[in-house]
Design an enzyme around this catalytic site. Structure first.
Site, PDB file in Angstrom:
ATOM      1  N   CYS A  50       0.796  -1.177   0.056  1.00 34.17           N
ATOM      2  CA  CYS A  50       0.006   0.123  -0.017  1.00 34.17           C
ATOM      3  C   CYS A  50       0.986   1.353   0.049  1.00 34.17           C
ATOM      4  O   CYS A  50       0.300   2.492  -0.359  1.00 34.17           O
ATOM      5  CB  CYS A  50      -0.965  -0.003   1.233  1.00 34.17           C
ATOM      6  SG  CYS A  50      -0.101   0.003   2.915  1.00 34.17           S
ATOM      7  N   ASN A  51       2.411   1.047   0.352  1.00 34.06           N
ATOM      8  CA  ASN A  51       2.972   2.372   0.493  1.00 34.06           C
ATOM      9  C   ASN A  51       4.029   2.236  -0.656  1.00 34.06           C
ATOM     10  O   ASN A  51       4.733   3.614  -0.467  1.00 34.06           O
ATOM     11  CB  ASN A  51       3.592   2.334   1.883  1.00 34.06           C
ATOM     12  CG  ASN A  51       2.811   2.634   2.893  1.00 34.06           C
ATOM     13  OD1 ASN A  51       1.696   3.417   2.712  1.00 34.06           O
ATOM     14  ND2 ASN A  51       2.939   2.076   4.265  1.00 34.06           N
ATOM     15  N   SER A 109      10.016   3.000   5.985  1.00 33.47           N
ATOM     16  CA  SER A 109       8.465   2.708   6.058  1.00 33.47           C
ATOM     17  C   SER A 109       7.951   4.077   6.808  1.00 33.47           C
ATOM     18  O   SER A 109       8.708   4.863   7.466  1.00 33.47           O
ATOM     19  CB  SER A 109       8.099   1.730   7.070  1.00 33.47           C
ATOM     20  OG  SER A 109       8.542   0.368   6.408  1.00 33.47           O
ATOM     21  N   GLN A 116       6.418  -5.276   9.382  1.00 35.26           N
ATOM     22  CA  GLN A 116       5.419  -5.858   8.397  1.00 35.26           C
ATOM     23  C   GLN A 116       5.962  -6.066   7.088  1.00 35.26           C
ATOM     24  O   GLN A 116       6.200  -6.939   6.268  1.00 35.26           O
ATOM     25  CB  GLN A 116       4.367  -5.275   8.317  1.00 35.26           C
ATOM     26  CG  GLN A 116       3.071  -5.976   7.614  1.00 35.26           C
ATOM     27  CD  GLN A 116       1.964  -5.065   6.846  1.00 35.26           C
ATOM     28  OE1 GLN A 116       1.870  -3.772   7.806  1.00 35.26           O
ATOM     29  NE2 GLN A 116       0.805  -5.621   6.602  1.00 35.26           N
ATOM     30  N   GLN A 120       6.607  -9.020   3.781  1.00 32.93           N
ATOM     31  CA  GLN A 120       6.081  -8.573   2.419  1.00 32.93           C
ATOM     32  C   GLN A 120       7.429  -8.792   1.420  1.00 32.93           C
ATOM     33  O   GLN A 120       7.134  -9.288   0.344  1.00 32.93           O
ATOM     34  CB  GLN A 120       5.668  -7.173   2.344  1.00 32.93           C
ATOM     35  CG  GLN A 120       4.420  -6.812   3.088  1.00 32.93           C
ATOM     36  CD  GLN A 120       3.949  -5.474   3.435  1.00 32.93           C
ATOM     37  OE1 GLN A 120       4.808  -4.695   3.344  1.00 32.93           O
ATOM     38  NE2 GLN A 120       2.693  -5.249   3.527  1.00 32.93           N
ATOM     39  N   GLY A 189     -15.370   2.398  24.847  1.00 30.11           N
ATOM     40  CA  GLY A 189     -15.199   3.151  23.469  1.00 30.11           C
ATOM     41  C   GLY A 189     -14.384   2.428  22.535  1.00 30.11           C
ATOM     42  O   GLY A 189     -13.154   2.067  22.972  1.00 30.11           O
ATOM     43  N   GLY A 191     -13.471   3.505  19.135  1.00 29.72           N
ATOM     44  CA  GLY A 191     -12.864   4.126  18.186  1.00 29.72           C
ATOM     45  C   GLY A 191     -11.330   3.503  17.677  1.00 29.72           C
ATOM     46  O   GLY A 191     -11.302   2.128  18.150  1.00 29.72           O
ATOM     47  N   ILE A 193      -8.628   3.910  18.790  1.00 28.16           N
ATOM     48  CA  ILE A 193      -7.616   3.620  19.917  1.00 28.16           C
ATOM     49  C   ILE A 193      -8.201   2.477  20.912  1.00 28.16           C
ATOM     50  O   ILE A 193      -7.449   1.398  20.927  1.00 28.16           O
ATOM     51  CB  ILE A 193      -7.294   4.777  20.811  1.00 28.16           C
ATOM     52  CG1 ILE A 193      -6.638   6.125  20.093  1.00 28.16           C
ATOM     53  CG2 ILE A 193      -6.657   4.431  22.168  1.00 28.16           C
ATOM     54  CD1 ILE A 193      -6.510   7.310  20.843  1.00 28.16           C
ATOM     55  N   GLY A 194      -9.426   2.521  20.831  1.00 29.77           N
ATOM     56  CA  GLY A 194     -10.111   1.261  21.392  1.00 29.77           C
ATOM     57  C   GLY A 194      -9.897   0.347  21.175  1.00 29.77           C
ATOM     58  O   GLY A 194      -9.675  -0.992  21.474  1.00 29.77           O
TER      59      GLY A 194
END
EC number: 1.2.1.70
Length: 417
Positions: A50-51, A109, A116, A120, A189, A191, A193-194
């Site tokens: 993806c990068n 990266s 990761q 790859q 929560g 989101g 972070i959670g």
């Protein structure tokens, strides 16, 4: 033969181009084989994530290799060459290898030192080997890069220094040495972070993991184990009263967690701003400020380690250069071996004529021992030849050795350079 890198990465290339210039897993094998048919390209490996989309090539001419690899990418992705040229990066020789080594250890990266990309890179190498598009040079370069990256991760443990608030909080808890099998945790929560906290929490043997979110369905998505439970906002007090450790990852306009709601001795990590937990002195509380300071320290440590790894990369370049130089000696070593084996075969024929009654087993045993003698005699000279091949007077030394063995050849013959 020349090592050539051609690449588009997140550093120079806008997302709109990176999204187009991406090889899917299904396309990768076909692209490798087609790329190898291009003029000047002898070996190739494609790394596409993806990068980044990167070509690692061995070419017989740099100018021709650059031209055809550039046009290959433009044609494949249907991007005008002129537009692609704005972002394409070319690196040659040592700089191509330096980039490969930096990629392998995660120095190129977005998150410095992440591991990761190593997986790859390994997969890209294996795919190219399966496609038959690698050769002696890229095989050596990638094996060296993968070995180097593993050694750097083992030596410096750069990934032990988290770069997210969620993982920093979990590791802070790890340092307390608690018996997780008797601890119940709550994540308030879900989101970004959670969810990250939940991911790392599920990798640890907590007795139970209670997930509370305004939208219960979001919590239910994590019900992959019996110890995980999902709760709605109306169960906040019940969940807090039962938890030994609370991770609050919810943004609120006012405090929603107070000491009176918590079990005695509970540990609270308040991971968002505005804060959701009342900063009472009676609480064992870690807030965003505490953890951010720790996080900044980790980031600084990663950068410091990156600098040390960069110095070790220089040593790897020297190793690869020595290996490349030794390639020139390989044909001579093979010729010496061939000459010795010819002598052995001739001696065997003479022996069979003089002693015709030898059984097949006896012939094999004699032949085996004769070859063993050859290997023992040649072992040290071959080691010395490899050392001479990277010495200051290597051309003269190797020519002399060739003459001694009656192999009148010039260095460079059959090297493929």
């Amino acid at each position: 033969m020349h090592l050539l890198y051609v690449g588009l990465t997140h550093r120079e290339t806008p997302l709109t181009i990176l999204e187009k210039a991406h090889f899917s897993d299904q396309e990768g094998l076909k692209a490798l084989k087609l790329l190898k048919r291009e003029k000047s390209i002898l070996e190739n490996i494609i790394l596409s994530t993806c990068n980044r989309t990167e070509l690692y090539l061995v070419v017989d001419q740099l100018h021709t290799g650059r031209y055809y690899s550039k046009h290959f990418l433009a044609d494949w992705f249907q991007i005008p060459v002129k537009e692609l040229e704005e972002y394409l990066v070319f690196r040659e020789g040592d700089e191509a290898l330096r980039h490969l080594l930096r990629v392998s250890i995660g120095l190129e990266s977005k998150i410095v030192g992440e591991s990761q990309v190593l997986g790859q890179l390994k997969q890209a190498f294996l795919t190219a080997q399966d496609a038959g598009t690698t050769g002696i040079v890229l095989n050596q370069a990638f094996k060296q890069a993968l070995t180097f990256a593993k050694r750097m991760h083992d030596t410096y443990r750069i990934n032990d220094r988290p770069i997210s608030i969620g993982l920093t909080a979990i590791q802070e808890l790890d340092r307390m040495g608690l018996d997780y099998s008797t601890k119940k945790i709550a994540v308030i929560g879900l989101g970004e972070i959670g969810q990250l906290v939940t991911k790392y929490a599920l990798q640890r043997p907590f007795e139970s993991v209670m997930l509370l979110n305004r939208t219960v369905s979001k919590a239910q998505a994590f019900l992959t184990e019996d110890r995980v439970s999902a709760h709605g906002w109306d169960e906040l007090e019940e969940v807090l009263a039962d938890a030994d450790v609370v991770f609050s990852a919810v943004k609120t306009e006012e405090y929603i967690i107070f000491p009176s709601m918590l079990k005695e001795g509970a540990i609270v990590f308040d991971l968002c701003l505005p804060r959701s937990c009342h900063p009472s002195s009676s609480l064992k509380l870690y807030n965003i400020e505490n953890l951010t300071n720790q996080l900044e320290q980790y980031k600084a440590e990663r950068q410091e380690i990156a600098g040390r790894i960069a110095l070790e990369i220089d040593e790897e370049l020297v190793k690869f250069a020595d290996w490349r130089q030794q390639l020139g000696i390989i044909p001579l070593i093979q010729e010496i071996r061939d000459k010795a084996l010819e002598a052995q075969a001739s001696a065997m024929e003479s022996l069979n004529r003089k002693i015709p009654d030898l059984t097949e087993r006896e012939q094999k045993q004699i032949s085996k021992h004769m070859k063993s003698i050859i290997n023992q005699v040649l072992k040290e000279p071959i080691l010395q030849l490899k050392e001479l091949s990277v010495g200051e007077h290597s051309d003269y030394d190797i020519a002399l050795i060739a003459k001694i063995f009656g192999l009148h050849r010039e260095r460079g013959k059959d090297e493929g350079h």
